[in-house]
Design an enzyme around this catalytic site. Structure first.
Site, PDB file in Angstrom:
ATOM      1  N   SER A   1     -14.883   2.213   3.553  1.00 10.32           N
ATOM      2  CA  SER A   1     -14.629   3.649   3.671  1.00 10.32           C
ATOM      3  C   SER A   1     -15.368   4.388   2.569  1.00 10.32           C
ATOM      4  O   SER A   1     -15.296   4.017   1.396  1.00 10.32           O
ATOM      5  CB  SER A   1     -13.124   3.925   3.567  1.00 10.32           C
ATOM      6  OG  SER A   1     -12.633   3.531   2.306  1.00 10.32           O
TER       7      SER A   1
ATOM      8  N   ASP B   1       0.858  -1.191   0.000  1.00  5.62           N
ATOM      9  CA  ASP B   1       0.000   0.000   0.000  1.00  5.62           C
ATOM     10  C   ASP B   1       0.890   1.235   0.000  1.00  5.62           C
ATOM     11  O   ASP B   1       2.019   1.196   0.508  1.00  5.62           O
ATOM     12  CB  ASP B   1      -0.922   0.025   1.223  1.00  5.62           C
ATOM     13  CG  ASP B   1      -2.191   0.821   0.967  1.00  5.62           C
ATOM     14  OD1 ASP B   1      -3.261   0.208   0.868  1.00  5.62           O
ATOM     15  OD2 ASP B   1      -2.096   2.052   0.857  1.00  5.62           O
TER      16      ASP B   1
ATOM     17  N   LYS C   1     -19.733  -0.333 -11.213  1.00  7.21           N
ATOM     18  CA  LYS C   1     -19.698   0.969 -11.891  1.00  7.21           C
ATOM     19  C   LYS C   1     -18.925   0.916 -13.206  1.00  7.21           C
ATOM     20  O   LYS C   1     -18.924   1.878 -13.968  1.00  7.21           O
ATOM     21  CB  LYS C   1     -19.097   2.025 -10.965  1.00  7.21           C
ATOM     22  CG  LYS C   1     -19.983   2.339  -9.761  1.00  7.21           C
ATOM     23  CD  LYS C   1     -19.356   3.349  -8.829  1.00  7.21           C
ATOM     24  CE  LYS C   1     -20.315   3.729  -7.706  1.00  7.21           C
ATOM     25  NZ  LYS C   1     -20.715   2.587  -6.877  1.00  7.21           N
TER      26      LYS C   1
ATOM     27  N   ALA D   1      -6.209  -4.928  -5.399  1.00  6.45           N
ATOM     28  CA  ALA D   1      -7.311  -4.119  -4.866  1.00  6.45           C
ATOM     29  C   ALA D   1      -6.970  -2.640  -4.831  1.00  6.45           C
ATOM     30  O   ALA D   1      -7.812  -1.821  -4.451  1.00  6.45           O
ATOM     31  CB  ALA D   1      -7.683  -4.592  -3.468  1.00  6.45           C
TER      32      ALA D   1
END
Length: 617
Positions: free
Chosen positions: A454, A311, A411, A365
Site C-alpha cells: 500500500s 491490528d 529509510k 510489523a
C-alpha cells in the site's frame, strides 16, 4: 480508412448516422410500395407524403431511444434490442398516421410492411458498421493477439480465446526452432526473432506471455525484447492456477511485479522459514497491512498451533482473517486464528494479550510508514513507531517470548525524515534491550521499498496509467532498492530464525532501480507510447513533481561497512552502535512526553542527538 472514420468528431459521426437512417427510411418506403403494388414504384400524388413522413417520424424516435449515442463498433445485443423497440414505436406511429389520414393510393398495410423492411435495413447497417469498424474479421479494435509460448499453457489459452472472442489470435511466437513453421489448431507458430516485424505487419495490439514455468531470467530477457514495441504485454496466472484447467481471458493480468523488478527474486530456505513456527503460538502486529498480511500468509503455511492477528484497523483485520480462514480450509490446516483489535500504543492491552496467549515469537510489523504523513504528524509517528515498539518489547519480555523480530526499513539509515528516524530509534530500543538480561531474543530486519505494498510506486503508476496519465516522479534521479512482498515476508521469517540478539539483518537486493526507468518500463509494457519533447504525440507523459518533504534521492541499507555473512547467502548481518539501556531509558521518557504534546522541536532535537546521520529537510 478505419482510422479516418474513427477520428471524426462525435457530432460529425451522429450527422452521418442520421443521414444514413433518412436514406434507409426512404429506401424502405420505396421497397414497401414496390412489394405491395407488385411493380417498381414511381411515387405520385399523396404517396410523396409517406416518403416525407417516414424519416420525420423515425429520427425523433431513434433519438429518444438513444440510438445516436451508441458506439457502433461496440454494438451488442442490448443495442439491437433498443433498435427493435424504437422501430416498433415508429411502426405504431406510422400506422396511426396512415389510418388517420386515409391517403388515396396508399395501402394501410404499408404501416406494417415498411417498418419491418426498415428494421432489417437499420439492423444490417449497424451490424456492418460493427464488423467494419471493430474488425471482427481482423480489425485492430478487437485486439490482435500473439501468444508467446507454444506449449501447453499457450494451447489452453488459445482454446479459451476461441470461446471468449475478446481477442483475435494471430498466432504463436516461440524461440524454439523445432516449433517455428508449424501450426497449432490452425494458428501458425512464428519466430520470436521476427517479433518487431510481426507487430507492425500483423497490427498486433497485445502479447500474452504463456510461460508460467519459465525462469525469471528468461522472462526478463523476453520482456526486455518487447520493451520498445507498441503492444500491451500481459501474462498468465501461476502454474498452480493453470494446473486446475481453468484458463480464460479473464485470467489474463498485468505483468507480475517480479517482472518489473528486473532481477531474480531471492529464493527462500524452507528450513529457515519453518524454524520456531510449527506447533507454536505466533503473534503478528500490523497483521492487516501489506507486510503484516503477507507474514501471516507465510506463517500459516508452517502450521503454527495458534496465529494471533493484531491490528487497530478493523476492516484490515477482518479482511486478513477471512483470507487466512479460506487458506486453512482449502489446505486443511489445523491452525487456530485469533483476530485481536488493538493498538501497540496501548501498553496495558499489549501486556494483557501477551500474558493471556504467551506467544513464542512476535513479528512486529505495526508502524506508520508513509514519509509525508509521518513528517506532518511527528508526535503520533513517535508514539506509534517508537513507543509502540517499546510497549511490545516490554510485554514480550514480561511474557517470556522467545523471539521478537522488528520489521524495519532502509529509510532508518542516515534518515532525512521523521519516519525513518523513528524506525531507527525503534531499532536502538531493541538493540539496547537485547544487551539486558532477558529470555527474549530481539532482532531487526531492514529492507528497501516493497513493490505492490500500500502506498508503493507500482500501484500508483498503474492507477495513473488507467486514468490516462501523467505518471508522477518526484525527481529524475531518484533510485530505490526494491523487493516483492513475498520476498520481504520471507526475509523477516528467515532472518528472525537466525537472530541471536541485537542483530540487524539486511537483504542483498542487487542494484538499485531508478524510478524514472521503472515508470518508462511500465508505460512501454502497457502498449502505450511515452510523450515527451521528442515524441509530442505520445500517449502518456511522465511529470517530475519535485522531492517531497523528507525524501532522499538514494537509500542505503547499512550504517557501517563490512556486513557479516549468515546462513542464507543473500542475507547479511550488521552490528551497529547503540546506547546502553540505562541511558536510553531516561531519554525515551522525555521523548514520549514531547510526542504526547506533539512538540516537534523537542522531537527533532532528540532525533538529531541519537540517530546517526539524521538530517531533517
Amino acid at each position: 480508412m478505419h482510422r479516418d472514420v474513427l477520428a471524426w468528431s462525435r457530432t460529425a459521426k451522429r450527422l452521418v448516422v442520421i443521414a444514413l437512417d433518412v436514406v434507409l427510411a426512404l429506401l424502405a418506403t420505396w421497397i414497401a410500395f414496390t412489394l405491395r403494388l407488385d411493380a417498381l414504384h414511381q411515387p405520385v400524388d399523396a404517396q410523396w407524403w409517406v416518403y416525407g413522413l417516414a424519416p420525420m417520424l423515425a429520427v425523433p424516435v431513434f433519438t429518444r431511444f438513444g440510438l445516436y449515442r451508441a458506439i457502433f463498433r461496440y454494438t451488442g445485443q442490448a443495442a439491437l434490442i433498443a433498435t427493435a423497440q424504437a422501430v416498433a414505436v415508429y411502426a405504431v406511429l406510422l400506422s396511426a398516421v396512415l389510418l388517420w389520414r386515409q391517403w388515396p393510393m396508399v395501402p394501410r398495410s404499408l404501416g406494417v410492411l415498411q417498418p419491418l423492411i426498415y428494421l432489417l435495413l437499420v439492423g444490417a447497417s449497424r451490424a456492418f458498421a460493427r464488423f467494419w469498424l471493430a474488425g471482427l474479421s481482423g480489425g485492430p479494435e478487437l485486439g490482435r493477439l500473439l501468444i508467446f509460448g507454444a506449449g501447453t499453457a499457450g494451447v489452453q489459452t488459445a482454446t479459451a480465446l476461441g470461446v471468449s472472442r475478446q481477442f483475435e489470435l494471430v498466432g504463436f511466437v516461440d524461440d524454439d526452432p523445432a516449433k517455428v513453421g508449424r501450426s497449432i489448431n490452425g494458428a501458425p507458430v512464428l519466430s520470436a526473432a521476427n517479433m518487431p516485424d510481426l507487430v507492425v505487419s500483423e497490427r498486433i495490439t497485445d502479447i500474452l506471455l504463456a510461460m508460467p514455468g519459465a525462469s525469471r531470467d528468461r522472462r526478463n530477457r523476453i520482456i526486455e525484447s518487447l520493451n520498445n514495441l507498441p503492444v500491451h504485454v500481459r501474462t498468465l496466472p501461476s502454474m498452480a492456477d493453470l494446473a486446475s484447467g481453468r484458463v480464460s481471458v479473464q485470467d489474463f493480468k498485468e505483468l507480475d511485479i517480479e517482472d518489473l523488478l528486473g532481477r531474480e527474486p531471492v529464493a527462500p530456505r524452507n528450513d529457515l522459514l519453518a524454524r520456531d513456527l510449527a506447533d507454536q503460538v505466533v503473534l503478528v502486529t500490523g497483521a492487516g497491512g501489506s507486510i503484516g498480511g503477507e507474514l501471516t500468509r507465510q506463517i500459516v503455511l508452517q502450521r503454527p498451533r495458534q496465529l494471533l492477528l493484531l491490528d487497530h484497523n478493523e476492516f484490515g483485520l477482518y479482511t486478513i482473517h477471512q483470507e487466512l480462514e479460506a487458506i486453512c480450509n482449502a489446505q486443511a490446516l489445523a491452525v487456530q486464528l485469533v483476530p485481536l483489535l488493538g493498538s501497540v500504543v496501548d501498553a496495558p492491552r499489549m501486556h494483557a494479550l501477551c500474558a493471556a496467549y504467551r506467544p513464542a515469537t512476535i513479528y512486529h510489523a505495526a508502524a506508520y510508514k508513509h514519509v509525508p504523513l509521518v513528517e506532518g504528524n511527528a508526535g503520533i509517528g513517535v508514539l506509534n513507531n517508537v513507543m509502540g515498539t517499546l510497549n511490545m518489547a516490554h510485554a514480550a519480555m514480561e511474557a517470556g517470548v522467545h523471539r521478537f523480530v522488528l520489521v524495519s526499513t532502509d529509510k532508518a539509515v542516515r534518515p532525512t525524515n521523521v519516519m525513518g528516524a523513528t524506525k531507527r530509534v525503534a531499532e536502538l530500543v531493541l538493540q539496547a534491550l537485547s544487551a539486558e538480561p532477558s529470555q527474549t531474543s530481539f532482532s531487526m530486519v531492514r529492507f528497501g521499498n516493497v513493490l505492490g505494498s500500500s502506498g508503493s510506486v507500482v500501484p500508483l503508476f498503474r492507477r495513473q496509467l488507467a486514468a490516462g496519465g501523467p505518471l508522477t516522479v518526484t525527481h529524475a534521479e531518484v533510485t530505490r532498492y526494491f523487493m516483492t512482498i513475498p520476498e520481504a515476508a520471507q526475509l523477516v521469517l528467515q532472518a528472525g530464525a537466525m537472530g541471536r540478539g541485537g542483530d540487524v539483518f539486511v537483504l542483498d537486493m542487487g542494484e538499485p532501480v531508478k524510478i524514472m526507468d521503472l515508470a518508462r518500463r511500465m508505460v512501454q509494457l502497457s502498449g502505450l507510447a511515452l510523450r515527451d519533447s521528442a515524441h509530442p504525440t505520445g500517449d502518456i507523459e511522465i511529470v517530475v513533481t519535485g522531492l517531497r518533504t523528507g525524501e532522499k534521492l538514494y537509500e542505503e541499507l547499512l550504517i557501517g561497512d563490512n556486513p557479516e555473512p549468515t546462513e542464507h547467502p543473500r542475507i547479511m548481518k550488521a552490528r551497529e552502535p547503540f546506547l546502553p539501556w540505562s541511558q536510553l531509558q531516561q531519554e525515551l521518557a522525555a521523548l514520549e512526553s514531547a510526542a504526547a504534546q506533539n512538540n516537534v522541536t523537542t522531537i527533532k532535537t532528540f532525533l538529531l542527538r541519537h540517530v546517526q546521520g539524521y538530517q531533517p529537510s
